[in-house]
Design an enzyme around this catalytic site. Structure first.
Site, short mmCIF file in Angstrom:
data_model
loop_
_atom_site.label_atom_id
_atom_site.label_comp_id
_atom_site.label_asym_id
_atom_site.label_seq_id
_atom_site.Cartn_x
_atom_site.Cartn_y
_atom_site.Cartn_z
N THR A 1 20.92 3.39 6.59
CA THR A 1 22.34 3.20 6.83
C THR A 1 22.53 1.76 7.31
O THR A 1 21.57 0.99 7.36
CB THR A 1 22.85 4.17 7.92
OG1 THR A 1 22.18 3.86 9.15
CG2 THR A 1 22.60 5.62 7.54
N ARG B 1 13.31 -7.56 4.89
CA ARG B 1 14.59 -8.27 4.98
C ARG B 1 15.64 -7.36 5.61
O ARG B 1 15.68 -6.16 5.31
CB ARG B 1 15.09 -8.70 3.59
CG ARG B 1 14.15 -9.60 2.82
CD ARG B 1 13.80 -10.88 3.54
NE ARG B 1 14.94 -11.72 3.84
CZ ARG B 1 14.92 -12.77 4.65
NH1 ARG B 1 13.78 -13.09 5.27
NH2 ARG B 1 16.00 -13.48 4.87
N ILE B 2 16.48 -7.96 6.44
CA ILE B 2 17.63 -7.24 6.99
C ILE B 2 18.70 -7.15 5.92
O ILE B 2 18.97 -8.13 5.22
CB ILE B 2 18.15 -7.98 8.24
CG1 ILE B 2 17.03 -7.99 9.28
CG2 ILE B 2 19.45 -7.35 8.74
CD1 ILE B 2 17.44 -7.90 10.70
N LEU B 3 19.26 -5.97 5.76
CA LEU B 3 20.22 -5.73 4.67
C LEU B 3 21.65 -5.76 5.20
O LEU B 3 21.91 -5.30 6.31
CB LEU B 3 19.92 -4.37 4.03
CG LEU B 3 18.52 -4.31 3.39
CD1 LEU B 3 18.11 -2.88 3.11
CD2 LEU B 3 18.47 -5.17 2.13
N ASN C 1 13.57 4.51 3.91
CA ASN C 1 12.71 3.46 4.46
C ASN C 1 11.58 4.12 5.24
O ASN C 1 11.77 5.19 5.83
CB ASN C 1 13.52 2.56 5.41
CG ASN C 1 12.68 1.46 6.03
OD1 ASN C 1 11.88 0.81 5.34
ND2 ASN C 1 12.83 1.24 7.32
N LEU D 1 20.14 -0.85 11.59
CA LEU D 1 18.73 -1.16 11.32
C LEU D 1 17.82 -0.06 11.87
O LEU D 1 17.86 0.25 13.07
CB LEU D 1 18.37 -2.50 11.97
CG LEU D 1 16.92 -2.94 11.82
CD1 LEU D 1 16.61 -3.31 10.39
CD2 LEU D 1 16.59 -4.09 12.76
N ASP D 2 17.02 0.54 10.98
CA ASP D 2 16.06 1.59 11.35
C ASP D 2 16.75 2.76 12.05
O ASP D 2 16.11 3.48 12.84
CB ASP D 2 14.94 1.02 12.23
CG ASP D 2 14.15 -0.08 11.53
OD1 ASP D 2 13.99 0.01 10.30
OD2 ASP D 2 13.73 -1.05 12.20
N GLU E 1 1.12 7.05 6.97
CA GLU E 1 2.28 6.58 6.19
C GLU E 1 2.09 6.95 4.72
O GLU E 1 3.03 7.39 4.05
CB GLU E 1 2.43 5.05 6.32
CG GLU E 1 2.73 4.57 7.71
CD GLU E 1 3.08 3.08 7.75
OE1 GLU E 1 3.69 2.57 6.80
OE2 GLU E 1 2.73 2.43 8.75
N HIS F 1 9.13 3.35 8.48
CA HIS F 1 9.09 2.47 9.65
C HIS F 1 7.91 2.88 10.53
O HIS F 1 7.73 4.07 10.80
CB HIS F 1 10.40 2.57 10.43
CG HIS F 1 10.45 1.65 11.61
ND1 HIS F 1 10.62 0.29 11.47
CD2 HIS F 1 10.31 1.88 12.94
CE1 HIS F 1 10.60 -0.27 12.67
NE2 HIS F 1 10.41 0.67 13.58
N SER G 1 0.83 -1.21 0.00
CA SER G 1 0.00 0.00 0.00
C SER G 1 0.86 1.26 0.00
O SER G 1 0.50 2.27 -0.63
CB SER G 1 -0.97 0.00 1.18
OG SER G 1 -0.31 0.16 2.42
N ASN G 2 2.01 1.22 0.67
CA ASN G 2 2.91 2.39 0.61
C ASN G 2 3.51 2.55 -0.78
O ASN G 2 3.67 3.68 -1.27
CB ASN G 2 4.02 2.27 1.67
CG ASN G 2 3.56 2.74 3.03
OD1 ASN G 2 3.36 3.93 3.24
ND2 ASN G 2 3.35 1.80 3.94
N SER H 1 7.80 6.93 10.73
CA SER H 1 8.98 7.72 10.40
C SER H 1 9.50 7.30 9.03
O SER H 1 9.47 6.12 8.68
CB SER H 1 10.11 7.47 11.41
OG SER H 1 9.68 7.68 12.74
C1 GAR Z 1 3.90 -0.61 6.71
O1 GAR Z 1 3.15 -0.35 7.87
C2 GAR Z 1 5.36 -0.27 6.94
O2 GAR Z 1 5.55 0.86 7.75
C3 GAR Z 1 5.85 -1.51 7.62
O3 GAR Z 1 5.21 -2.57 6.96
C4 GAR Z 1 3.95 -2.12 6.44
C5 GAR Z 1 3.91 -2.43 4.95
O4 GAR Z 1 2.62 -2.22 4.43
N1 GAR Z 1 7.27 -1.62 7.53
C6 GAR Z 1 8.02 -2.26 8.42
O5 GAR Z 1 7.58 -2.81 9.41
C7 GAR Z 1 9.51 -2.23 8.12
N2 GAR Z 1 10.24 -2.95 9.10
P1 GAR Z 1 2.41 -2.05 2.85
O6 GAR Z 1 3.04 -3.29 2.19
O7 GAR Z 1 0.94 -2.04 2.68
O8 GAR Z 1 3.07 -0.79 2.41
#
Ligand code: GAR
Length: 196
Positions: free
Chosen positions: A141, A91-93, A107, A144-145, A174, A109, A13-14, A136
């Protein structure tokens, strides 16, 4: 125009909100949507918009994160992105990967960083008795986050809130925040955007 690659793992969705913004006078266009999950719902949504998609299943790579990240880098290099947006990419990068794209990778978060890096952010905010939560957008970098925060949006945590209720309150923010930060990032603006 600038080229934006978007990395997803799920519904996307994002990713859709970013793509819906990148039309008309917007200085960028999506050039690739990449998923580590071949079944991610977002892949079909991107393809329906005429965007190139690629799935690189992480599972055959096992524990070899470096090899998976190298495959993602190959796909990204073919797409020649100016900016890479992680949008629910779970995924962790590796540090090699984040260094390769540093300064060009964002990213989103679902917490008010620096609080609640990692997973289960909404449940942890409720459990801690916080009065507000949010999301956020930050530069990626090796930590992580942990990269520089470029934008945040906040909502109150209400009496009796559940993870799902809070997630439903934050997700629409978001969808506003990420496109707004991307527009500013492309213009070279790096000051914190506070949406709310
Ligand atoms: C979102 O809420 C995003 O902030 C989160 O996953 C969801 C993805 O939704 N991201 C994380 O948790 C990153 N660690 P979407 O696929 O509908 O955009």
């Amino acid at each position: 125009s600038k080229r934006v690659a978007i990395l997803i793992s799920g519904g996307g969705s994002n990713m859709v909100s970013l793509c819906e913004d990148m039309v008309g006078e917007h200085p960028a266009r999506p050039c690739l949507v990449l998923s580590n999950n071949p079944d991610a719902g977002g892949l079909a949504k991107a393809a329906a918009r005429g965007i190139d998609t690629v799935a690189i299943d992480h599972r055959p790579f096992g524990k070899d994160r470096a090899a998976f990240d190298a495959a993602v880098t190959d796909a990204l290099e073919r797409a020649e992105p100016d900016v890479i947006c992680l949008a629910g990419f779970m995924r962790i990068l590796t540090p090699e990967f984040t260094a390769r794209w540093e300064g060009r990778m964002l990213n989103i978060h679902p917490s008010l960083l620096p609080k609640y890096k990692g997973l289960n952010t909404h449940a942890r905010a409720i459990e801690a008795g916080d009065t507000e939560a949010g999301c956020s957008v930050h530069e990626v970098t090796a930590e992580l986050d942990g990269g520089p925060i470029l934008g945040q949006a906040r909502v109150p945590i209400l009496e009796g809130d559940t993870h799902d209720a809070l997630a439903a309150r934050i997700l629409p923010l978001e969808h506003k925040l990420y496109p707004a930060v991307l527009r500013r990032f492309i213009k070279g603006e790096r000051e914190l955007l506070n949406l709310s």
